[in-house]
Design a protein around this motif. Structure first.
Motif, PDB file in Angstrom:
ATOM      1  N   GLU A  44      36.358  78.403  68.978  1.00  0.00           N
ATOM      2  CA  GLU A  44      36.694  78.268  67.559  1.00  0.00           C
ATOM      3  C   GLU A  44      36.474  76.850  67.027  1.00  0.00           C
ATOM      4  O   GLU A  44      36.294  76.655  65.818  1.00  0.00           O
ATOM      5  CB  GLU A  44      38.142  78.708  67.308  1.00  0.00           C
ATOM      6  N   ASP A  45      36.490  75.859  67.917  1.00  0.00           N
ATOM      7  CA  ASP A  45      36.223  74.485  67.489  1.00  0.00           C
ATOM      8  C   ASP A  45      34.805  74.337  66.945  1.00  0.00           C
ATOM      9  O   ASP A  45      34.516  73.388  66.217  1.00  0.00           O
ATOM     10  CB  ASP A  45      36.448  73.502  68.638  1.00  0.00           C
ATOM     11  N   ASN A  46      33.926  75.271  67.310  1.00  0.00           N
ATOM     12  CA  ASN A  46      32.545  75.208  66.842  1.00  0.00           C
ATOM     13  C   ASN A  46      32.313  75.998  65.554  1.00  0.00           C
ATOM     14  O   ASN A  46      31.180  76.138  65.114  1.00  0.00           O
ATOM     15  CB  ASN A  46      31.581  75.684  67.929  1.00  0.00           C
ATOM     16  N   GLU A  47      33.378  76.500  64.953  1.00  0.00           N
ATOM     17  CA  GLU A  47      33.219  77.155  63.652  1.00  0.00           C
ATOM     18  C   GLU A  47      32.847  76.126  62.588  1.00  0.00           C
ATOM     19  O   GLU A  47      32.112  76.422  61.658  1.00  0.00           O
ATOM     20  CB  GLU A  47      34.496  77.903  63.261  1.00  0.00           C
ATOM     21  N   ASN A  48      33.363  74.913  62.746  1.00  0.00           N
ATOM     22  CA  ASN A  48      33.058  73.817  61.830  1.00  0.00           C
ATOM     23  C   ASN A  48      32.782  72.582  62.677  1.00  0.00           C
ATOM     24  O   ASN A  48      33.699  72.027  63.277  1.00  0.00           O
ATOM     25  CB  ASN A  48      34.233  73.568  60.886  1.00  0.00           C
ATOM     26  N   CYS A  49      31.550  72.162  62.705  1.00  0.00           N
ATOM     27  CA  CYS A  49      31.178  71.018  63.548  1.00  0.00           C
ATOM     28  C   CYS A  49      31.125  69.700  62.777  1.00  0.00           C
ATOM     29  O   CYS A  49      30.743  68.678  63.334  1.00  0.00           O
ATOM     30  CB  CYS A  49      29.833  71.295  64.221  1.00  0.00           C
ATOM     31  N   SER A  50      31.520  69.713  61.518  1.00  0.00           N
ATOM     32  CA  SER A  50      31.447  68.493  60.711  1.00  0.00           C
ATOM     33  C   SER A  50      32.552  67.496  61.046  1.00  0.00           C
ATOM     34  O   SER A  50      32.459  66.333  60.663  1.00  0.00           O
ATOM     35  CB  SER A  50      31.484  68.836  59.221  1.00  0.00           C
ATOM     36  N   ASP A  51      33.580  67.930  61.788  1.00  0.00           N
ATOM     37  CA  ASP A  51      34.681  67.024  62.115  1.00  0.00           C
ATOM     38  C   ASP A  51      34.461  66.250  63.415  1.00  0.00           C
ATOM     39  O   ASP A  51      35.263  65.403  63.783  1.00  0.00           O
ATOM     40  CB  ASP A  51      36.011  67.784  62.174  1.00  0.00           C
ATOM     41  N   ASN A  80      24.887  74.278  67.145  1.00  0.00           N
ATOM     42  CA  ASN A  80      26.268  74.323  67.631  1.00  0.00           C
ATOM     43  C   ASN A  80      27.218  75.131  66.751  1.00  0.00           C
ATOM     44  O   ASN A  80      28.118  75.798  67.258  1.00  0.00           O
ATOM     45  CB  ASN A  80      26.818  72.905  67.790  1.00  0.00           C
ATOM     46  N   THR A  81      27.018  75.080  65.442  1.00  0.00           N
ATOM     47  CA  THR A  81      27.946  75.750  64.538  1.00  0.00           C
ATOM     48  C   THR A  81      27.922  77.258  64.753  1.00  0.00           C
ATOM     49  O   THR A  81      26.875  77.892  64.691  1.00  0.00           O
ATOM     50  CB  THR A  81      27.614  75.420  63.071  1.00  0.00           C
ATOM     51  N   GLY A  82      29.091  77.797  65.051  1.00  0.00           N
ATOM     52  CA  GLY A  82      29.228  79.228  65.282  1.00  0.00           C
ATOM     53  C   GLY A  82      28.745  79.697  66.641  1.00  0.00           C
ATOM     54  O   GLY A  82      28.687  80.896  66.892  1.00  0.00           O
ATOM     55  N   TYR A  96      34.017  69.267  68.623  1.00  0.00           N
ATOM     56  CA  TYR A  96      33.413  70.534  69.019  1.00  0.00           C
ATOM     57  C   TYR A  96      32.569  70.320  70.272  1.00  0.00           C
ATOM     58  O   TYR A  96      32.288  69.182  70.651  1.00  0.00           O
ATOM     59  CB  TYR A  96      32.548  71.092  67.879  1.00  0.00           C
TER      60      TYR A  96
END
Length: 162
Positions: A41-48, A59-61, A51
């Motif tokens: 779930e950490d890879n749902e949003n990689c902008s932070d 990487n996203t999703g 992830y």
């Protein structure tokens, strides 16, 4: 989560701290599954920046599964000192099936792939040219171009038989 990307670490038969930073799950040479530092779930949003960075440009999703080994691999004739084991590969395929079921990810070429396949489909990313996974030592008859199909068929078998 929308896809699963399967890798090898290009390291030894056991995960190290760097491996754990980059993959959600690692399978050692004995077939034991190790959790990485990040949850899928950490890879749902990689902008932070928090992830598992396993696939440049993808990487996203994506859930990253990696088989520990293949350090020194150059070809089917030189698999290095840490070739993938059959028990390890089967554990990875079973894990991928369980994750596909949990996250409702269909097993297709677009949703379950090797890092190599992702790089071929996305040549403008840093994943282009990656060689994981182009060879499976326990299954030497599987051709480079067919490795992803072989893996997906194994995952489908585990899904149907779980």
């Amino acid at each position: 989560m929308k896809r699963i990307i399967i890798h090898w670490t290009a390291g030894t038969g056991s995960p190290n701290s760097v491996d754990k930073q980059h993959y959600h799950y690692l399978i050692d040479s004995k077939g034991e599954i190790h959790n990485g530092d990040f949850k899928p779930e950490d890879n749902e949003n990689c902008s932070d920046g928090k992830y598992a960075a396993h696939t440049g440009g993808g990487n996203t999703g994506s859930i990253g599964i990696s088989l520990c080994g293949m350090y020194g691999f150059t070809s089917a004739d030189n698999v290095g000192n840490y070739p993938l084991s059959k028990i390890q590969c089967e554990a990875a395929f079973k894990l991928a099936a369980n994750l596909a079921k949990k996250y409702n990810i269909p097993v297709t070429k677009q949703t379950v792939m090797t890092h190599y396949e992702f790089g071929l489909k996305n040549p403008s990313t840093t994943s282009a040219g990656k060689i994981d996974i182009i060879y499976l030592p326990p299954y030497p008859d599987v051709e480079k171009a067919k490795a992803g199909d072989f893996i997906r068929n194994k995952i489908r078998w585990y899904l149907a038989n779980s």
